[in-house]
Design a protein around this motif. Structure first.
Motif, PDB file in Angstrom:
ATOM      1  N   VAL A  64       0.819  -1.204   0.000  1.00 61.82           N
ATOM      2  CA  VAL A  64       0.000   0.000   0.000  1.00 61.82           C
ATOM      3  C   VAL A  64       0.857   1.260   0.000  1.00 61.82           C
ATOM      4  O   VAL A  64       1.335   1.718   1.038  1.00 61.82           O
ATOM      5  CB  VAL A  64      -0.959   0.017   1.206  1.00 61.82           C
ATOM      6  CG1 VAL A  64      -1.987   1.127   1.017  1.00 61.82           C
ATOM      7  CG2 VAL A  64      -1.659  -1.325   1.378  1.00 61.82           C
ATOM      8  N   ASP A  66      -0.220   4.717  -1.745  1.00 61.67           N
ATOM      9  CA  ASP A  66      -1.568   4.952  -2.256  1.00 61.67           C
ATOM     10  C   ASP A  66      -1.939   6.431  -2.282  1.00 61.67           C
ATOM     11  O   ASP A  66      -2.862   6.864  -1.596  1.00 61.67           O
ATOM     12  CB  ASP A  66      -2.546   4.175  -1.350  1.00 61.67           C
ATOM     13  CG  ASP A  66      -3.938   4.042  -1.949  1.00 61.67           C
ATOM     14  OD1 ASP A  66      -4.109   4.350  -3.144  1.00 61.67           O
ATOM     15  OD2 ASP A  66      -4.844   3.613  -1.205  1.00 61.67           O
ATOM     16  N   ALA A  75      -9.131  -0.852  -6.027  1.00 61.96           N
ATOM     17  CA  ALA A  75      -8.387  -1.731  -5.115  1.00 61.96           C
ATOM     18  C   ALA A  75      -8.422  -3.114  -5.728  1.00 61.96           C
ATOM     19  O   ALA A  75      -9.491  -3.605  -6.106  1.00 61.96           O
ATOM     20  CB  ALA A  75      -9.029  -1.739  -3.738  1.00 61.96           C
ATOM     21  N   PRO A  88      -3.491  -1.086  -4.256  1.00 61.68           N
ATOM     22  CA  PRO A  88      -4.191  -0.183  -5.163  1.00 61.68           C
ATOM     23  C   PRO A  88      -3.697  -0.405  -6.593  1.00 61.68           C
ATOM     24  O   PRO A  88      -2.559  -0.830  -6.799  1.00 61.68           O
ATOM     25  CB  PRO A  88      -3.780   1.212  -4.658  1.00 61.68           C
ATOM     26  CG  PRO A  88      -2.513   1.009  -3.902  1.00 61.68           C
ATOM     27  CD  PRO A  88      -2.569  -0.377  -3.342  1.00 61.68           C
ATOM     28  N   HIS A 124      -7.127   3.148   3.654  1.00 64.88           N
ATOM     29  CA  HIS A 124      -7.638   1.912   3.087  1.00 64.88           C
ATOM     30  C   HIS A 124      -6.705   0.738   3.383  1.00 64.88           C
ATOM     31  O   HIS A 124      -7.106  -0.413   3.229  1.00 64.88           O
ATOM     32  CB  HIS A 124      -7.883   2.086   1.585  1.00 64.88           C
ATOM     33  CG  HIS A 124      -9.051   2.996   1.313  1.00 64.88           C
ATOM     34  ND1 HIS A 124      -9.615   3.134   0.076  1.00 64.88           N
ATOM     35  CD2 HIS A 124      -9.757   3.819   2.127  1.00 64.88           C
ATOM     36  CE1 HIS A 124     -10.626   4.009   0.123  1.00 64.88           C
ATOM     37  NE2 HIS A 124     -10.714   4.439   1.363  1.00 64.88           N
ATOM     38  N   PHE A 129      -7.402  -3.088   2.413  1.00 64.27           N
ATOM     39  CA  PHE A 129      -6.357  -4.013   1.981  1.00 64.27           C
ATOM     40  C   PHE A 129      -6.015  -5.072   3.033  1.00 64.27           C
ATOM     41  O   PHE A 129      -5.840  -6.242   2.692  1.00 64.27           O
ATOM     42  CB  PHE A 129      -5.115  -3.235   1.541  1.00 64.27           C
ATOM     43  CG  PHE A 129      -5.379  -2.334   0.369  1.00 64.27           C
ATOM     44  CD1 PHE A 129      -5.650  -2.872  -0.887  1.00 64.27           C
ATOM     45  CD2 PHE A 129      -5.396  -0.950   0.502  1.00 64.27           C
ATOM     46  CE1 PHE A 129      -5.913  -2.048  -1.984  1.00 64.27           C
ATOM     47  CE2 PHE A 129      -5.652  -0.122  -0.573  1.00 64.27           C
ATOM     48  CZ  PHE A 129      -5.915  -0.665  -1.819  1.00 64.27           C
TER      49      PHE A 129
END
Lengths: 252, 252, 252
Positions: A64, A66, A75, A88, A124, A129
């Motif tokens: 990640v 991002d 994603a 991502p 995220h 994730f």
């Protein structure tokens, strides 16, 4: 089995991700790195590409970096011959996944975030994730759907030789101040290069650090199998004020 | 089962704590964070409060930010509905423990330090807290006694709206330079706030980073469910020279 | 059983080492520290010596501070009464191994690197030491041969008292800016020392931080059982511009 984390999160945020993962699976979590330069997708892609093959088959890499978090980027979860890459869709796992051989690509639905609460706008890694990676380990695919677009691609090894110059990229600066480039061993051997010039300095291509005196600059094919610029027992990047991005070296 | 560590120790000291723990229990140890700003109990309390719920029930949090080490402050172990908090009695676990529901409070006797040797004056993370946490996991309570005093309390969410100003506190600065405040989503929604002013700059309240151009300031309800001040793909805290402590924002 | 890592690698390189180890053994890997000051073998030796006894018997310490990587220094594995130390032969594990009692010394053959690919010139942590440590855990000794030379020795505790001066060494600076010296409790007690002078400042020897006011300097026998110089709730090393190496203190 192993879940490996690669992020630009520094400390704390990865700790929260580990809590999230541990609620779902007992799988071991290994920190590959959390020191990617903030938002530097290229460095992330490079370090992941250089590392993944050293991990056991079956490892799930949650990667990640991002800068587009909260926006439109997808994603995704990429299944390859030997690994999973959860990340991502910004190219970070692209070179690794292509090299290992992509077998399936999924989009991760935002619904996954409901497992642990709401979906934040900024993290995220925690809300998408970590959850997706842990669920994949448990064989739970209900928050995945087939990804039908084209992956964002990223070409790491685009260095080239021009007349008298090598034009490459500094893709990683490590704790020792070594400036790691994307100039491959193959490119150097193809042109029988024996040394470089940079900012008026002669920099010999050597086999080991001890081939120059302490404090002197050197070029070496390092552990990434690419060219690194170093000062012996000192910090090249700081002394030469070298950062990420393009670099041009004279060669002979 | 999990033991999670939150300290301001940086590197090395936590590694020693893990050795100490591993001599007593095979329980997994997860690093939540070791980057709390030195002696910043408020930051520690805030990060612990934001994280603990993401960990499995039964997790023992050893939380050591301890400016009073070697002095009179008590070493305590708080049992709550779902977790244990092992820490100095300086408020660091207070907001988390109260929120989860305190069921029992113990004082950790200094005698626990005899298990691994002497009691140092400076590193009770090793000599008291790691030992106590590991022993609790093993169900060994012989170094605990009932705590009969009143816990040191700590109020994290004391931000307030005055005429034209929000007065809050920067309680965390992350690796990206985001200045995380204790100004809650509830407070912002209650006053229907749509933007802020800070040091003469207009800072819009946005839904995602991409709502402003690269390098521009923004305010966002972040992953802590509180207001964060950011520069898109840049470092707010550094550019605006913002540190921990009180902050006043204009709002509209 | 545990494999503990101590390096000056910072982040990422240790993550790769963990992948390498996990391909060979399921043994738990604990990060002792990866923040040794680059190439500072003395700091590495000091921190390893202060920590190893806190780990369970049987722990394998992979200790890599390795300015001579790629050169002639041997890669070794030392079996002691209770532990294994896998490291370059530059003294880093010498004080620990001698204290615990050396039972056997092996040289690690470079052939071990073939297990995971080629031998790089710069990262024997990955290509030699991680592999060797993991194989030892599995009882596989085929890449070890008896070491017949003399180990590179290193004397950590060589501080001495001269007339009016203690001459010692700063061997570690921690995250709080405490300057940790190699001046032992024994040496201080032997001379009944009650305070120090440094750069014109009187520095009292105290029992706990709270014995001086906030922001004031103090000397304390810290968790290494040696003298540390501190500023209460502030950073001694930064304020006094103290780095690694020799230090002279007046005493009374």
């Amino acid at each position: 089995m192993v879940i490996a984390l690669l992020t630009d999160f520094g400390d704390y945020y990865p700790g929260v991700m580990k809590g999230v993962i541990r609620k779902i699976t007992q799988d071991e979590v290994i920190d590959l790195t959390h020191s990617i330069h903030p938002q530097n997708v290229i460095e992330g892609a490079f370090l992941l590409h250089s590392a993944y093959g050293y991990f056991p088959a079956g490892t799930i890499f949650i990667s990640v970096v991002d800068p587009g978090v909260g926006g439109d980027r997808a994603a995704i979860a990429i299944k390859t011959e030997n690994y999973w890459f959860v990340c991502p869709d910004n190219g970070i796992a692209f070179p690794s996944a292509v090299e290992d051989g992509i077998t399936e690509i999924f989009r991760i639905k935002e619904s996954v975030s409901q497992i642990s609460g709401a979906l934040s706008a900024t993290f995220h890694g925690r809300d998408i994730f970590a959850l997706a990676g842990a669920l994949i380990r448990e064989g739970r695919m209900e928050h995945l759907e087939r990804f039908n677009g084209e992956l964002v691609s990223l070409d790491l090894f685009d260095a080239r030789v021009e007349d008298g110059l090598i034009v490459g990229r500094v893709v990683h600066i490590d704790r020792f101040g070594n400036a790691v480039t994307n100039i491959t061993r193959d490119l150097i051997e193809e042109h029988s290069i024996s040394g470089f010039t940079y900012m008026g300095h002669e920099i010999p291509l050597v086999e080991k650090y001890e081939d120059v005196e302490r404090g002197k600059p050197l070029a070496i094919i390092g552990s990434f199998n690419t060219l690194e610029l170093s000062l012996r027992e000192d910090n090249f990047s700081r002394h030469f004020n070298v950062g990420f991005g393009n670099i041009e070296l004279g060669w002979r």
